[in-house]
Design an enzyme around this catalytic site. Structure first.
Site, PDB file in Angstrom:
ATOM      1  N   SER A  70       0.834  -1.200   0.000  1.00 51.82           N
ATOM      2  CA  SER A  70       0.000   0.000   0.000  1.00 51.82           C
ATOM      3  C   SER A  70       0.872   1.255   0.000  1.00 51.82           C
ATOM      4  CB  SER A  70      -0.961  -0.050   1.196  1.00 51.82           C
ATOM      5  OG  SER A  70      -2.001   0.874   1.048  1.00 51.82           O
ATOM      6  N   ASP A 107      -8.957  -6.937  -3.802  1.00 49.66           N
ATOM      7  CA  ASP A 107      -8.499  -5.705  -3.159  1.00 49.66           C
ATOM      8  C   ASP A 107      -9.412  -4.554  -3.579  1.00 49.66           C
ATOM      9  OD1 ASP A 107      -7.107  -3.486  -2.173  1.00 49.66           O
ATOM     10  OD2 ASP A 107      -5.151  -4.375  -2.611  1.00 49.66           O
ATOM     11  N   HIS A 140      -6.425  -6.634   0.434  1.00 49.64           N
ATOM     12  CA  HIS A 140      -5.314  -5.684   0.430  1.00 49.64           C
ATOM     13  C   HIS A 140      -4.053  -6.213   1.107  1.00 49.64           C
ATOM     14  CE1 HIS A 140      -3.957  -1.647  -0.348  1.00 49.64           C
ATOM     15  NE2 HIS A 140      -3.781  -1.338   0.927  1.00 49.64           N
TER      16      HIS A 140
END
Length: 279
Positions: free
Chosen positions: A112, A228, A256
Site C-alpha cells: 500500500s 483488493d 489488500h
C-alpha cells in the site's frame, strides 16, 4: 495505551535509530542480502502488525529490516505542524534509513503506502534498489469507482469496532480477523500523537506521474489480491504495463493484505523472485 509487548525473539531484534531527524524503530534479524519490509498506511499499521508472520521466515535467507514509518508504530510521531507526513518525506526517510543501515542496493517489499514508498526510492535513487515487490501498492491514480471501501476507512472512529470495520474492509472474502492483531492495532491508535499523524497521512497524495514510474528499470514483482478494494486489479495491471522489467502475481479471494491473508503463498513467490538473478 494497552500493553504492546513483543515476543522474546522480536524484542531481541528491536532497534531504534535517528535518521532524517526521526527516531525510527525497526526489527533487524537474519543474515544475507538485505531485504526491507515496508508496512502500509492505514490506521493501526506498523511493521509488527504487517510482517510478524514472515520476518523470521525471510530471515532464513536475508537480513530483514522491517521498520515503522514516521507517525506509525514505535517510531516518532512529530506534530503535523512540524513534520509534513507527505510522500516526499517518506521517500527521503527511507533513503536515509537504507544509507544508514545497509548502503544498497537492497530489495524492498512494500504494501500500500509502503509500496508507494518503495517505488519512490526506485524513482529517486535507483542505485539503492536491487529488486522491488509492490503488493497492493499505492503510487498510481487508478482507483476503485465504488467509493464505499474508502468511505468505510474515512469513518474510522478509534474504537475497537471501528478497527474491526477497517480490517474487514481491507481483507478479502476468505479473511478472518485475528483478535490479537485487532487489539494490537486498536492499542496503537489510542496514542494521541498517532491520531494526529494519521489525520494528515490519510490525506496525502500517494501517486507519481506515469512517466516517472516507467523510468524504473529494476526487476519488480507486482503482487495483488483479486478482491483488493483499494489497490484494485486495474491499478496493478497498469503497473505491469508501465514497468517494463516486471512480473505479476494475482491471488484469488484475497484483499489488500496478501502477506497476511495468503502468507505462505506470498512468502514462496516473493522468496523465489528475490533469490533469482534476473539480469
Amino acid at each position: 495505551m494497552e500493553d504492546l509487548s513483543l515476543p522474546d525473539w522480536a524484542a531481541e531484534a528491536s532497534r531504534t535509530i535517528v535518521v532524517d531527524g526521526i527516531a525510527t524503530h525497526y526489527f533487524d534479524l537474519g543474515e544475507g542480502p538485505c531485504l526491507f519490509l515496508i508496512h502500509g498506511g492505514g490506521p493501526g499499521a506498523d511493521s509488527w502488525g504487517n510482517w510478524y508472520a514472515l520476518m523470521r521466515e525471510y530471515a532464513r535467507k536475508f537480513r530483514v529490516i522491517a521498520y515503522d514509518m514516521p507517525g506509525f508504530g514505535r517510531s516518532a510521531k512529530p506534530s503535523p505542524e512540524l513534520y509534513p507526513y507527505d510522500q516526499a518525506s517518506r521517500n527521503r526517510h527511507l533513503i536515509a534509513l537504507i544509507e544508514a543501515l545497509a548502503p544498497g542496493p537492497v530489495s524492498l517489499i512494500g504494501n500500500s503506502m509502503g509500496g508507494a514508498t518503495a517505488l519512490g526510492v526506485g524513482i529517486v535513487r535507483p542505485d539503492l534498489v536491487a529488486k522491488l515487490v509492490l503488493m497492493g501498492s499505492a503510487g498510481l491514480a487508478v482507483n476503485n469507482s465504488d467509493s464505499s471501501a474508502k468511505d468505510a476507512l474515512r469513518q474510522y472512529d478509534y474504537t475497537l469496532e471501528g478497527m474491526r470495520t477497517v480490517m474487514r474492509t481491507l481483507g478479502g472474502s476468505h479473511f478472518r480477523i485475528d483478535e490479537d492483531v485487532l487489539c494490537y492495532r486498536d492499542a496503537l491508535m489510542q496514542d494521541p500523537a498517532a491520531r494526529k499523524a494519521i489525520s494528515v497521512i490519510v490525506r496525502s497524495d500517494l501517486t507519481y506521474p506515469e512517466a516517472a514510474i516507467a523510468e524504473v528499470k529494476v526487476p519488480t514483482l507486482v503482487v495483488a489480491g483479486k478482491e483488493d478494494k483499494i489497490s484494485v486489479p486495474e491499478r496493478n495491471v497498469r503497473f505491469l504495463e508501465l514497468l517494463e522489467n516486471s512480473w505479476g502475481f494475482f491471488v484469488p479471494y484475497v484483499g489488500h493484505w496478501v502477506m497476511i491473508e495468503a502468507s505462505e503463498i506470498f512468502l514462496n513467490v516473493t522468496s523465489l523472485f528475490l533469490a533469482r538473478d534476473w539480469d
